[in-house]
Design a protein around this motif. Structure first.
Motif, PDB file in Angstrom:
ATOM      1  N   LYS A  64       0.837  -1.202   0.000  1.00 20.80           N
ATOM      2  CA  LYS A  64       0.000   0.000   0.000  1.00 20.80           C
ATOM      3  C   LYS A  64       0.877   1.259   0.000  1.00 20.80           C
ATOM      4  CE  LYS A  64      -2.997  -1.029   3.315  1.00 20.80           C
ATOM      5  NZ  LYS A  64      -4.162  -1.265   4.182  1.00 20.80           N
ATOM      6  N   GLU A  65       1.987   1.182   0.730  1.00 25.61           N
ATOM      7  CA  GLU A  65       2.923   2.322   0.753  1.00 25.61           C
ATOM      8  C   GLU A  65       3.546   2.550  -0.624  1.00 25.61           C
ATOM      9  OE1 GLU A  65       5.798   2.000   3.947  1.00 25.61           O
ATOM     10  OE2 GLU A  65       4.175   1.653   5.384  1.00 25.61           O
ATOM     11  N   LEU A  66       3.932   1.449  -1.287  1.00 24.63           N
ATOM     12  CA  LEU A  66       4.497   1.578  -2.643  1.00 24.63           C
ATOM     13  C   LEU A  66       3.457   2.184  -3.591  1.00 24.63           C
ATOM     14  CD1 LEU A  66       6.436  -1.777  -3.301  1.00 24.63           C
ATOM     15  CD2 LEU A  66       7.429   0.483  -2.878  1.00 24.63           C
ATOM     16  N   GLU A  67       2.220   1.704  -3.448  1.00 22.74           N
ATOM     17  CA  GLU A  67       1.143   2.208  -4.305  1.00 22.74           C
ATOM     18  C   GLU A  67       0.948   3.711  -4.088  1.00 22.74           C
ATOM     19  OE1 GLU A  67      -3.466   1.017  -5.383  1.00 22.74           O
ATOM     20  OE2 GLU A  67      -2.855   1.016  -3.279  1.00 22.74           O
ATOM     21  N   ALA A  68       1.010   4.129  -2.820  1.00 22.34           N
ATOM     22  CA  ALA A  68       0.843   5.551  -2.501  1.00 22.34           C
ATOM     23  C   ALA A  68       1.957   6.383  -3.136  1.00 22.34           C
ATOM     24  CB  ALA A  68       0.836   5.745  -0.986  1.00 22.34           C
ATOM     25  N   THR A  69       3.183   5.848  -3.125  1.00 18.71           N
ATOM     26  CA  THR A  69       4.314   6.548  -3.758  1.00 18.71           C
ATOM     27  C   THR A  69       4.076   6.700  -5.258  1.00 18.71           C
ATOM     28  OG1 THR A  69       5.816   5.598  -2.128  1.00 18.71           O
ATOM     29  CG2 THR A  69       6.822   6.479  -4.128  1.00 18.71           C
ATOM     30  N   ILE A  70       3.634   5.609  -5.880  1.00 22.41           N
ATOM     31  CA  ILE A  70       3.398   5.626  -7.334  1.00 22.41           C
ATOM     32  C   ILE A  70       2.284   6.620  -7.683  1.00 22.41           C
ATOM     33  CG2 ILE A  70       2.566   4.226  -9.283  1.00 22.41           C
ATOM     34  CD1 ILE A  70       4.005   1.805  -7.831  1.00 22.41           C
ATOM     35  N   GLN A  97       6.260   9.729  -7.725  1.00 26.16           N
ATOM     36  CA  GLN A  97       6.240   8.650  -8.731  1.00 26.16           C
ATOM     37  C   GLN A  97       7.548   7.880  -8.887  1.00 26.16           C
ATOM     38  OE1 GLN A  97       4.415   9.358 -12.504  1.00 26.16           O
ATOM     39  NE2 GLN A  97       2.446   9.134 -11.529  1.00 26.16           N
ATOM     40  N   GLU A  98       8.606   8.300  -8.215  1.00 28.02           N
ATOM     41  CA  GLU A  98       9.871   7.571  -8.297  1.00 28.02           C
ATOM     42  C   GLU A  98       9.898   6.545  -7.170  1.00 28.02           C
ATOM     43  OE1 GLU A  98      13.284   8.330  -9.717  1.00 28.02           O
ATOM     44  OE2 GLU A  98      12.476   9.514 -11.352  1.00 28.02           O
ATOM     45  N   VAL A  99      10.003   5.285  -7.510  1.00 30.95           N
ATOM     46  CA  VAL A  99      10.029   4.247  -6.483  1.00 30.95           C
ATOM     47  C   VAL A  99      11.478   3.915  -6.142  1.00 30.95           C
ATOM     48  CG1 VAL A  99       9.453   1.840  -5.971  1.00 30.95           C
ATOM     49  CG2 VAL A  99       7.793   3.287  -7.147  1.00 30.95           C
ATOM     50  N   GLU A 100      11.792   3.953  -4.866  1.00 28.41           N
ATOM     51  CA  GLU A 100      13.154   3.639  -4.443  1.00 28.41           C
ATOM     52  C   GLU A 100      13.386   2.140  -4.480  1.00 28.41           C
ATOM     53  OE1 GLU A 100      13.684   5.286  -0.592  1.00 28.41           O
ATOM     54  OE2 GLU A 100      13.818   7.348  -1.323  1.00 28.41           O
ATOM     55  N   VAL A 101      14.607   1.776  -4.892  1.00 21.41           N
ATOM     56  CA  VAL A 101      14.975   0.353  -4.921  1.00 21.41           C
ATOM     57  C   VAL A 101      14.878  -0.216  -3.504  1.00 21.41           C
ATOM     58  CG1 VAL A 101      16.757  -1.336  -5.548  1.00 21.41           C
ATOM     59  CG2 VAL A 101      16.553   0.778  -6.864  1.00 21.41           C
ATOM     60  N   SER A 113      12.496  -3.319  -2.780  1.00 20.08           N
ATOM     61  CA  SER A 113      13.101  -4.616  -2.436  1.00 20.08           C
ATOM     62  C   SER A 113      12.700  -5.056  -1.029  1.00 20.08           C
ATOM     63  CB  SER A 113      14.626  -4.582  -2.580  1.00 20.08           C
ATOM     64  OG  SER A 113      15.191  -3.557  -1.792  1.00 20.08           O
ATOM     65  N   HIS A 114      12.484  -4.086  -0.124  1.00 17.90           N
ATOM     66  CA  HIS A 114      12.033  -4.439   1.223  1.00 17.90           C
ATOM     67  C   HIS A 114      10.626  -5.055   1.163  1.00 17.90           C
ATOM     68  CE1 HIS A 114      11.117  -4.416   5.451  1.00 17.90           C
ATOM     69  NE2 HIS A 114      10.053  -3.663   5.224  1.00 17.90           N
ATOM     70  N   ALA A 115       9.724  -4.406   0.429  1.00 17.95           N
ATOM     71  CA  ALA A 115       8.353  -4.929   0.293  1.00 17.95           C
ATOM     72  C   ALA A 115       8.385  -6.333  -0.315  1.00 17.95           C
ATOM     73  CB  ALA A 115       7.519  -3.991  -0.573  1.00 17.95           C
ATOM     74  N   CYS A 116       9.234  -6.515  -1.331  1.00 20.15           N
ATOM     75  CA  CYS A 116       9.324  -7.825  -2.001  1.00 20.15           C
ATOM     76  C   CYS A 116       9.884  -8.888  -1.069  1.00 20.15           C
ATOM     77  CB  CYS A 116      10.201  -7.728  -3.241  1.00 20.15           C
ATOM     78  SG  CYS A 116       9.481  -6.675  -4.513  1.00 20.15           S
ATOM     79  N   SER A 117      10.814  -8.492  -0.188  1.00 20.97           N
ATOM     80  CA  SER A 117      11.403  -9.479   0.731  1.00 20.97           C
ATOM     81  C   SER A 117      10.353  -9.990   1.722  1.00 20.97           C
ATOM     82  CB  SER A 117      12.600  -8.885   1.475  1.00 20.97           C
ATOM     83  OG  SER A 117      12.167  -7.912   2.400  1.00 20.97           O
ATOM     84  N   ALA A 164      -3.176  -3.211  -4.274  1.00 20.83           N
ATOM     85  CA  ALA A 164      -1.944  -2.414  -4.270  1.00 20.83           C
ATOM     86  C   ALA A 164      -0.896  -2.986  -5.231  1.00 20.83           C
ATOM     87  CB  ALA A 164      -1.373  -2.343  -2.859  1.00 20.83           C
ATOM     88  N   SER A 165      -0.764  -4.317  -5.263  1.00 25.42           N
ATOM     89  CA  SER A 165       0.269  -4.924  -6.116  1.00 25.42           C
ATOM     90  C   SER A 165      -0.050  -4.731  -7.596  1.00 25.42           C
ATOM     91  CB  SER A 165       0.443  -6.413  -5.804  1.00 25.42           C
ATOM     92  OG  SER A 165      -0.695  -7.147  -6.180  1.00 25.42           O
TER      93      SER A 165
END
Length: 205
Positions: free
Chosen positions: A18-24, A29-33, A37-41, A184-185
């Motif tokens: 949800k946090e990544l979605e909010a950033t996008i 709009q720039e998503v940090e690596v 990568s933390h969300a994916c882990s 979100a994903s």
């Protein structure tokens, strides 16, 4: 007392995406690596919960996520990660960050489809949802031997209730978190696809 609370991996996953979605969706709009990568882990343990059928997918996914975590120490955003590989002419090279990002995105997609299928199917078996998720997200990119191994492992999947218990959720709380991740994903997956497509890198390799 907080230390004694059971882990809620599903909740953590839903919140991180949800946090990544909010950033996008924000102006940035720039998503940090690092945050990606933390969300994916956080998703990694899910593959483990699905047993032997997804052993290969788990190993592959975990290794690629670790590479992105490592990359985040020197690369700021997903955009600059791609740009760096484009400049170095290494986009499609095995082990490149860009290639690994594409593989990780497929893992996220598989989990999204799995959750969507669990949400619309009744009964305890996860074989239908898991088979569909594998077939749509990963099978087209796997060779015959891996596809056969996955099919053979489907008999060892946990039942729905076992999966929820492992994740410390009941049916209704699990459904809530799954719906949250699915929504979100979808935004995150589309964002990653767009990074590739706008640079004419393609996403089917």
């Amino acid at each position: 007392m907080g230390d004694l609370e059971p882990e809620k991996p599903l909740r953590k996953i839903a919140e991180a995406f949800k946090e990544l979605e909010a950033t996008i969706n924000s102006q940035a709009q720039e998503v940090e690596v690092a945050s990606f990568s933390h969300a994916c882990s956080l998703v990694s343990p899910l593959f483990g919960c699905l047993g032997i059928a997804f052993k290969f997918a788990e190993r592959d996914y975990v290794a690629k996520v670790l590479d992105l975590v490592e990359a985040s120490k020197s690369i700021g955003t997903l955009q600059s990660l791609l740009e760096r590989d484009i400049k170095g002419n290494s986009v499609r090279k095995p082990g490149s960050h860009t290639r690994n990002l594409l593989r990780v995105k497929r893992g996220l997609d598989m989990v999204k489809i799995l959750f969507e299928q669990i949400l619309v199917t009744k009964g305890g078996s996860l074989k239908g949802p898991a088979s569909k998720a594998y077939e749509l997200a990963l099978a087209p990119h796997h060779g015959w031997a891996i596809r056969k191994a996955v099919a053979a492992g489907m008999y060892a999947l946990p039942i729905r209730e076992q999966l929820f218990n492992t994740l410390n959720e009941d049916e209704s709380s699990a459904r809530l978190q799954m719906q949250s991740y699915v929504a979100a994903s979808a935004t995150v997956i589309m964002y990653v696809d767009k990074l590739f497509l706008t640079r004419e890198l393609g996403i089917d390799w």
